[in-house]
Design an enzyme around this catalytic site. Structure first.
Site, mmCIF file in Angstrom:
data_model
loop_
_atom_site.group_PDB
_atom_site.id
_atom_site.type_symbol
_atom_site.label_atom_id
_atom_site.label_comp_id
_atom_site.label_asym_id
_atom_site.label_seq_id
_atom_site.Cartn_x
_atom_site.Cartn_y
_atom_site.Cartn_z
ATOM 1 C CG ASP A 208 -1.726 1.113 1.483
ATOM 2 O OD1 ASP A 208 -2.331 1.581 0.266
ATOM 3 O OD2 ASP A 208 -1.893 1.634 2.214
ATOM 4 C CD GLU A 451 -0.429 -6.202 7.293
ATOM 5 O OE1 GLU A 451 -1.164 -6.246 6.398
ATOM 6 O OE2 GLU A 451 -0.962 -5.486 8.369
ATOM 7 C CE1 TYR A 504 -4.346 0.629 10.063
ATOM 8 C CE2 TYR A 504 -3.620 -1.756 9.759
ATOM 9 C CZ TYR A 504 -3.224 -0.410 9.989
ATOM 10 O OH TYR A 504 -2.099 -0.143 9.558
ATOM 11 C CD GLU A 540 1.224 -1.447 9.521
ATOM 12 O OE1 GLU A 540 -0.001 -1.454 9.015
ATOM 13 O OE2 GLU A 540 2.128 -2.105 9.011
HETATM 14 C C1 BDP Z 1 -1.448 -2.547 6.855
HETATM 15 C C2 BDP Z 1 -0.016 -2.397 6.117
HETATM 16 C C3 BDP Z 1 0.143 -0.921 5.473
HETATM 17 C C4 BDP Z 1 -1.151 -0.206 5.247
HETATM 18 C C5 BDP Z 1 -2.302 -0.297 6.050
HETATM 19 C C6 BDP Z 1 -3.172 0.503 5.734
HETATM 20 O O1 BDP Z 1 0.778 -2.919 6.709
HETATM 21 O O2 BDP Z 1 1.200 -1.041 4.467
HETATM 22 O O3 BDP Z 1 -0.773 1.007 4.472
HETATM 23 O O4 BDP Z 1 -2.431 -1.550 6.411
HETATM 24 O O5 BDP Z 1 -4.257 -0.114 4.930
HETATM 25 O O6 BDP Z 1 -2.056 -3.670 6.986
HETATM 26 O O7 BDP Z 1 -3.250 1.550 5.799
#
Ligand code: BDP
Length: 649
Positions: A208, A451, A504, A540
């Site tokens: 991404d 990932e 997330y 993250e």
């Molecule tokens: C995570 C990835 C990261 C992405 C992020 C996203 O590691 O590179 O930019 O998601 O979707 O899973 O913002």
């Protein structure tokens, strides 16, 4: 298909054509610095540039563009180095270009370098994305696979045999990614002639960020004596007030060199010295290297001067000075210890990314980013998703910012990328990374991937090999890879030292439902810890926020939504950091560019800063939190206590 073949065919042809007077270097990767025996000449700046727009992208090789000045074989444009080429012009074809681009520059080499046969002249490219071939005066000097690590070539031979002081450097760079590159990618040809013209192809990737390309870091010419220090490895520890620095020096070009090593303190005082290519220096009343906000006097660096006197016949002396921070790193089942004290990562994930220059190295940006990190109370960052410029690691050493150093193993989602060819390349990249970064005190952990599809059965073998190989290269640092919280059947996690989890919640899962974060995050942590009994970093988490977009009650993409997500995560972190959670790294430090997709509004907006480094509401929230956490540890230096209360905002 054509693409991948062409890349490989070119590679083989070029390997076969390696010329006698130039050789690609396999040894150490010491950062070029000046010393009484070494000179450095930066040849970055404006280069000539052409993208090979021919249908097969290989006209440059067919017509041997490296043999004569580039301007003689077609049009050229100005291209700054270092910089990505993508955002420099007004031409979308250049922005989205896939294939070979050609760079060229004429440089003057000091006459004395050439006349003195005892001088080695080396050309070093800090990084070029992704596959590079380098010629000097039309003679091939090096080729290198991988977009984020340096490569270099001894070019003294070719300079002495060809045209002398003025030298023409040509570098061809190809950004094509295959299933075996790091990161992987595929070229897809579109065959439906009713929708796509003949030969139409796109590059697909599973990561991404924008696949910026070009010469991303400085290009340097430097000298060493022919009998020279090829590599230095230091490992440090301490006991009570005695610091121990074991060193290992590799010397090339001399059979019996006399090696002297001296360690000096800040004030220039020599605190220890030894003779020989390996040994241990003992430092009494040691000043340890401490992270920012963990000690009154963080980031203490000694200067280690290595001096090599070659055998009597040639009588050359080479001198190299390496900054050395004395510190230890250890992991228990619930803690991460730096100098035997618990360290909590309150940090960020970054990208090398900015307007116009893309991934090109830029000192103003680096210094601004470090100022921002220190302002926010950040004590650590992860080099997501590839190795960053050495200058960035040096800056982190000097400021006490702790680093998780990540290799470009991002987007490994296709089962065909878990094969032997990929693994061999991945191991090579880890070797290059460890060779380059092993001496940085700021680097406390290696991350071998982000990932990967770790639920796939081949991932177990793949990561076992990767982790154990990395440990064999450097036993002094823990190893991790970053896992996705979805992959409950993770095949690689048993081999790592620290579990790093990305999630997330209320963004990609249950979008809009921040009320679920607490329950789901608690479950996430308990599951991972229950299974592996290893410390966990939330490597993250975050939510997109378009700067200036507001709504209360919060809605996705507003600044309020981003801060609500953060707050909900933080509540759980505050419970779990009393147990086994050893860190939190927000995604992301700043907004960054991505490929064009329906989920990205001119890039990824999960930054707590905009791409231009202006704070969103989330930055202030994080700043308050990070300073509070630092304050709670009790290790905050006197000047910084109550920083938040008394500092002007
Ligand atoms: C995570 C990835 C990261 C992405 C992020 C996203 O590691 O590179 O930019 O998601 O979707 O899973 O913002």
């Amino acid at each position: 298909m054509l693409w991948q073949c062409q890349l490989l065919v070119t590679k083989c042809a070029l390997l076969a054509a390696i010329c006698g007077v130039c050789r690609s270097l396999q040894g150490g990767m010491l950062f070029p610095t000046e010393s009484p025996s070494r000179e450095v000449k930066d040849v970055s700046g404006l280069w000539r540039f052409r993208a090979d727009l021919s249908p097969e992208r290989n006209r440059g090789f067919e017509q041997q563009w490296y043999r004569s000045p580039l301007a003689q074989t077609g049009p050229v444009i100005d291209m700054p180095v270092p910089s990505s080429y993508n955002d420099i012009t007004q031409d979308a074809k250049i922005r989205d270009f896939i294939g070979w681009v050609w760079y060229e520059k004429d440089v003057w080499v000091p006459a004395r370098w050439i006349q003195d046969r005892g001088t080695r002249i080396v050309l070093r490219v800090g990084s070029a994305h992704y596959y590079s071939v380098l010629w000097v005066n039309g003679v091939k000097a090096a080729e290198h696979e991988g977009g984020h690590l340096p490569f270099e070539a001894d070019i003294g031979g070719v300079l002495r045999q060809t045209s002398g002081n003025q030298c023409r450097i040509t570098i061809a760079v190809n950004n094509t990614l295959t299933l075996e590159t790091l990161p992987p990618g595929t070229i897809q040809y579109m065959t439906d002639r009713s929708r796509y013209p003949a030969g139409y192809f796109v590059q697909n990737t599973n990561f991404d960020f924008f696949n910026y390309a070009g010469i991303h870091r400085p290009v340097l010419l430097y000298t060493t004596p022919t009998a020279h220090i090829d590599d230095i490895t230091v490992e440090t520890t301490f006991s009570d007030n005695i610091g121990l620095v074991s060193f290992n020096v590799s010397v090339l070009g001399s059979s019996k060199p006399a090696v002297k090593v001296t360690l000096s303190a800040h004030d220039g005082r020599c605190v220890a010295s030894a003779d020989g290519i390996r040994g241990v220096l003992k430092v009494t009343d040691v000043n340890l290297w401490w992270p920012y906000l963990m000690h009154e006097n963080p980031a203490y660096l000694y200067s280690m001067e290595v001096s090599v006197q070659a055998t009597a016949e040639d009588g050359q002396t080479d001198v190299y000075t390496l900054p050395v921070g004395i510190r230890t790193v250890k992991v228990t089942s619930t803690q991460f210890l730096i100098n035997n004290k618990p360290f909590y990562f309150h940090g960020v994930n970054k990208h090398e990314d900015a307007d116009i220059r893309g991934k090109g190295f830029d000192w103003p940006l680096v210094v601004k980013d470090f100022n921002l990190m220190k302002w926010m109370g950040v004590n650590s960052f992860r080099t997501s998703h590839y190795p960053y410029a050495e200058e960035i690691l040096q800056t982190a050493d000097r400021h006490g910012i702790v680093i998780i150093d990540e290799c470009p193993g991002v987007g490994i989602k296709d089962i065909r990328s878990f094969g032997n060819v990929s693994l061999a390349h991945h191991l090579t990249v880890m070797e290059e990374l460890v060779r380059r970064d092993k001496n940085h005190p700021s680097v406390v952990m290696w991350s071998v991937a982000n990932e990967p599809a770790s639920e796939m059965p081949p991932a177990g073998f793949y990561f076992k090999e990767l982790v154990s190989h990395t440990k064999s290269l450097d036993s002094s640092r823990p190893v991790t890879y970053i896992t996705d919280s979805n992959y409950a059947r993770d095949q690689g996690a048993p081999y790592v030292d620290v579990i790093c989890v990305n999630s997330y919640l209320s963004w990609y899962h249950d979008p809009g439902h921040t009320e679920l974060i607490s329950l789901q995050l608690n479950t996430q942590f308990d599951d991972w810890f229950g299974k592996y009994q290893k410390p966990i970093i939330q490597s993250e988490y975050g939510a997109d926020a378009v700067s200036g977009l507001h709504s209360d009650p919060p809605m996705m993409f507003t600044e309020e939504y981003q801060t609500t997500v953060l707050q909900n995560y933080h509540n759980v972190f505050d419970q779990k950091r009393k147990e086994f959670v050893i860190g939190e790294l927000i995604w992301n430090f700043a907004d960054f560019m991505t490929a064009q997709t329906i989920t990205r509004v001119v890039g990824n907006k999960k930054g707590i800063l905009t791409r231009q480094r202006q704070p969103k509401a989330g930055a202030f929230l994080l700043r308050e939190r990070y300073w509070r956490i630092a304050n709670e540890t009790g290790a905050l230096p006197a000047w910084a206590r109550n920083y938040i209360l008394f500092k002007d905002h």
